[in-house]
Design an enzyme around this catalytic site. Structure first.
Site, short mmCIF file in Angstrom:
data_model
loop_
_atom_site.label_atom_id
_atom_site.label_comp_id
_atom_site.label_asym_id
_atom_site.label_seq_id
_atom_site.Cartn_x
_atom_site.Cartn_y
_atom_site.Cartn_z
N GLY A 31 0.88 -1.18 0.00
CA GLY A 31 0.00 0.00 0.00
C GLY A 31 0.91 1.22 0.00
O GLY A 31 1.85 1.30 0.81
N ASP A 63 -1.36 4.88 -6.60
CA ASP A 63 0.07 4.73 -6.28
C ASP A 63 0.90 5.89 -6.82
O ASP A 63 1.93 6.23 -6.26
CB ASP A 63 0.59 3.40 -6.83
CG ASP A 63 0.08 2.26 -5.99
OD1 ASP A 63 -1.04 1.79 -6.25
OD2 ASP A 63 0.77 1.88 -5.03
N LYS A 67 -3.39 -0.39 -8.62
CA LYS A 67 -3.32 -1.85 -8.75
C LYS A 67 -3.90 -2.34 -10.07
O LYS A 67 -4.96 -1.89 -10.50
CB LYS A 67 -4.06 -2.46 -7.55
CG LYS A 67 -4.15 -3.97 -7.52
CD LYS A 67 -2.81 -4.67 -7.69
CE LYS A 67 -1.75 -4.22 -6.72
NZ LYS A 67 -0.39 -4.72 -7.07
#
Ligand code: MRU
Length: 352
Positions: free
Chosen positions: A52, A240, A251
């Site tokens: 994460g 991200d 993801k």
């Protein structure tokens, strides 16, 4: 429903070591891993023991402190040399999430004016703790802005895991869900399983059900069917790295959800702190996408299930900005045109 403050953090600092919840073992086993070396930090980040974007940033920042602690008895010059190599090694552990290099660089930069190795360690430690605390506050703000934005929306589809396991607070996309639940608003989550490492099935389903939030699991390939069925009112995912134009790496599988949501006129939100935005890159084409080992795709539950053929295994994909309804950030909700709203969010001394 409990706010993250009352739960164990996914990354905790104990002065001379880090403890993380080993996310590779969940939900079967809830085990803590002690990390007391830079190699241990790099390994934990690479193997997704800790994962994460915000959580790997925090872990990397404490990794810098660990690296510096070995220089305590040396000169400032040798501590600076060590710092440089430690920062490079940790920042390179995973290439896509910008939080990692950013937190590492910020922690290293905090030591710039120190007069001794001891002082460098102290300053790095304070900075890493500040990054962790700011991350927690960011989650709270994202939750609150998201709750207001999604007033009246009950059924949310999310991808991967963006909750307390992935951050130092109650999460980003899942922070919105927790904020709705904390305010007594009805909320139900459709979690997509997130092949190949199943962060949705193993982590989000576990995290939400432990918190008493209704969650239904679907496979990634059900995206079209579930959105066509009318079961989804909004999609909310994490990020991200967000480019200056709003193109967003998240993801693998996120892009598919965005395309399907667009086809069904379902709003598609990206939730994340400004620390995940990278103004240095103009579009998603410049984002480096991590490619992971073939074994993650060939195998399932520790057993090879596919024929031994070549595999392409990108860990992330890029959702073009024009498929994103809005960004729910710790500075408020950013709307198109993103080339204007994103840079504006960084004004007024916001530290990226
Ligand atoms: O490979 P992972 O599990 O680290 O990927 C995580 C994601 O893609 C998350 O959506 C993102 O980091 C945001 S976490 C708040």
């Amino acid at each position: 429903m409990t706010e993250a403050s009352k739960l164990r953090l996914s990354v905790e600092w104990f002065g001379d070591h880090i403890e993380v919840i080993d996310q590779t073992l969940l939900p079967g086993r809830e085990e803590l891993r002690r990390i007391d070396t830079v190699e241990g930090v790099v390994d934990a980040i690479r193997r997704l023991v800790v994962r994460g974007a915000p959580a790997i940033g925090v872990c990397g920042a404490f990794g810098v402190v660990l690296g510096l602690q070995g220089t305590r008895l040396g000169t400032v010059c040798s501590a600076r040399e060590t710092l440089e190599s430690v920062a490079v090694r940790i920042a390179a552990a995973r290439p896509t999430a910008v939080d990692l290099p950013r937190a590492v660089q910020r922690t290293a930069a905090a030591t710039a004016d120190a007069d001794s190795a001891e002082e460098m360690i102290e300053r790095a430690e304070q900075e890493a703790l500040a990054i962790q605390a700011e991350g927690r506050e960011s989650c709270r703000l994202i939750g609150e802005y998201g709750r207001r934005e999604l007033a009246g929306v009950t059924r949310i589809l999310t991808h991967c895991n963006t909750g307390r396991l992935a951050t130092s607070g109650w999460g980003t996309a899942l922070g919105v869900v927790y904020a709705k639940a904390a305010a007594g608003e009805p909320v139900e989550v459709l979690a997509s399983e997130t092949r190949p490492l199943l962060q949705g099935a193993r982590l989000t389903a576990w995290e939400l059900s432990s918190a008493g939030i209704p969650v239904t699991l679907v496979t990634d390939s059900m995206s079209g069917a579930v959105m066509a069925s009318g079961r989804v009112e909004a999609v909310v995912v994490g990020c991200d790295r967000v480019a200056r134009n709003g193109d967003t790496a998240n993801k693998i599988g996120t892009y598919t959800h965005a395309v399907v949501a667009h086809a069904h006129a379902i709003p598609f939100y990206v939730a994340g702190p400004l620390t995940t935005f990278d103004l240095d890159i103009s579009s998603g084409n410049e984002i480096v996408i991590e490619e992971r080992p073939a074994s993650e795709v060939l195998c399932y539950g520790g057993r090879q299930v596919a024929a031994s053929v070549p595999v392409w295994n990108p860990a992330f994909d890029v959702t073009p900005a024009d498929l994103i309804t809005a960004f729910i950030t710790d500075r408020g909700v950013l709307r198109p045109p993103y080339a204007e709203s994103i840079p504006r969010a960084f004004e007024n001394g916001v530290r990226p």
